[in-house]
Write an enzyme that holds these catalytic residues in place. Structure first.
Site, PDB file in Angstrom:
ATOM      1  N   ARG A 167       1.147 -12.161   3.214  1.00 28.53           N
ATOM      2  CA  ARG A 167       0.750 -10.967   2.533  1.00 28.53           C
ATOM      3  C   ARG A 167       0.655 -10.018   3.551  1.00 28.53           C
ATOM      4  NH1 ARG A 167      -5.001  -9.308   1.725  1.00 28.53           N
ATOM      5  NH2 ARG A 167      -4.975  -7.853   0.077  1.00 28.53           N
ATOM      6  N   ASN A 171      -2.309 -15.631   4.759  1.00 27.78           N
ATOM      7  CA  ASN A 171      -2.991 -14.093   4.618  1.00 27.78           C
ATOM      8  C   ASN A 171      -3.956 -14.156   6.098  1.00 27.78           C
ATOM      9  OD1 ASN A 171      -4.411 -12.143   3.817  1.00 27.78           O
ATOM     10  ND2 ASN A 171      -4.996 -12.641   1.771  1.00 27.78           N
TER      11      ASN A 171
END
Length: 394
Positions: A90, A9
């Protein structure tokens, strides 16, 4: 691990990572690299129960991911020996193109770049993490999991804006919604806690962190959500305004001469709780309000009123709800925010159990409530790993 996935992420100056089993959702390694590109970066790395924190100068995300690889090798299983099946990323905005996880190739990377204008605070950093990881792990599948994808099931009545046709058809102006990875996981977990299949229940998920959104989930499908074309719409957030009259932008442009880019920056980075109190840490705001700070008390009431208003409207949109689930940093940790948001909803069949709320749940409503209120820690990394493993096996 039978399906090890490295979940990344990537933020503008940070990288969060986890080594997660896509089958069991168990994480063996996790870490956070902060202050990338600044004079001294902070690296926090955890293997099992062992946690290490140190400082190191890291110029960019390439240096950050190299530090991640080195840390995994020195304080656990080297990533080259972990049997990775994929690296998963993500990505905040997938637009109308990506409504499911996708294996990344040059075309996917280009589309993510094209979507930067819809998520200027997030997609650039997500894209940088993808580019660096593709160079660093050239032989592994790279998978993008999108925050917007869960909301692709919203009906037309919820996602269409009443704006000129050309805006909608030529420029993609519609409600997309965000935090979908978290909303998907928490809504399913809420159904499990009720002892039911997700297709049998209606759940309202309140993801309250620095960014915050609320989603109405009808029988496992998102049917409405508070964020819109971008993550700016909806609730009052840490630095984002949430809902405002759009004419405010034109009013302030005429009155001050500020450019639209400057106004965009103000609404995204200098509004919300920061504008109302001078701070974004909800713990400090709640504490100051309890000590008599009227500015913080007023801001807290504004914040919770907006949460309560959305929950009430989504009970109506769903035709009744089985559960309301709080998650993310504020939702999981602030009993005061939960209480202020829920107590006035007793007339709708949701009665707060004060002692259970103070204890953090997991169930924080009384046994005679028609709607069950819950606190459910989110697990975005586990959700990303599970979706990645499922994609590669399909």
């Amino acid at each position: 691990m039978s399906a090890p996935v490295l979940v990344i992420n990537s933020g503008s100056s940070s990288i969060k990572y986890q080594l997660v089993d896509g089958d069991t959702r168990e994480a063996s390694t996790s870490g956070l690299i902060e202050r990338i590109g600044q004079s001294e970066s902070v690296i926090t790395h955890k293997t099992g129960e062992e946690k290490r924190v140190w400082n190191e100068h890291l110029d960019d995300h390439a240096a950050g991911l190299a530090a991640m690889v080195k840390a995994c090798g020195e304080f656990g299983t080297p990533l080259s020996e972990a049997g990775l099946i994929a690296v998963a990323h993500r990505v905040v905005h997938g637009g109308e193109r990506f409504v499911q996880p996708v294996v990344i190739d040059d075309e996917v990377e280009a589309v993510v770049a094209d979507l930067i204008e819809l998520a200027p605070l997030h997609n650039p950093a997500n894209l940088e993490g993808i580019r660096v990881a593709r160079r660093l792990f050239p032989d592994l599948p790279q998978v993008a999991v999108f925050d917007t994808a869960f909301h692709a099931t919203m009906p037309e009545r919820a996602h269409v804006y009443a704006v000129p046709t050309a805006w909608r058809e030529e420029h993609g102006v519609r409600r997309y919604g965000f935090h979908g990875i978290s909303h998907a996981y928490v809504s399913r977990r809420a159904a499990e806690m009720l002892g039911k299949d997700p297709k049998e229940v209606n759940v309202i998920v309140a993801h309250l962190g620095n960014g915050a959104s609320i989603t109405a989930v009808e029988r496992g499908r998102s049917i409405d959500t508070s964020m819109g074309l971008t993550p700016l719409e909806g609730l009052v957030m840490g630095t984002r305004s949430g809902d405002i009259d759009p004419a405010i932008v034109f009013h302030m442009h005429r009155r001050t001469g500020a450019s639209f880019d400057e106004l965009d920056e103000a609404l995204n980075k200098r509004s919300g709780m920061l504008a109302l109190t001078g701070a974004i840490d909800m713990r400090g705001i709640v504490r100051a309000a309890a000590e008599g700070d009227q500015t913080c008390a007023s801001a807290l009431e504004i914040y919770c009123y907006r949460v309560r208003k959305y929950i009430g409207s989504y009970i109506a949109a769903l035709g009744g709800a089985d559960a309301v689930a709080f998650t993310a940093g504020v939702g999981e940790n602030s009993a005061e925010v939960r209480a202020r948001s829920l107590e006035p909803l007793a007339a709708l069949g949701l009665r707060l159990d004060e002692s259970a709320n103070q204890a953090g749940g997991p169930v924080i409503s009384t046994s005679d409530s028609r709607i069950t209120a819950m606190v459910i820690p989110t697990d975005e990394e586990g959700e990303i790993a599970e979706q990645t493993a499922a994609l590669l096996r399909s």
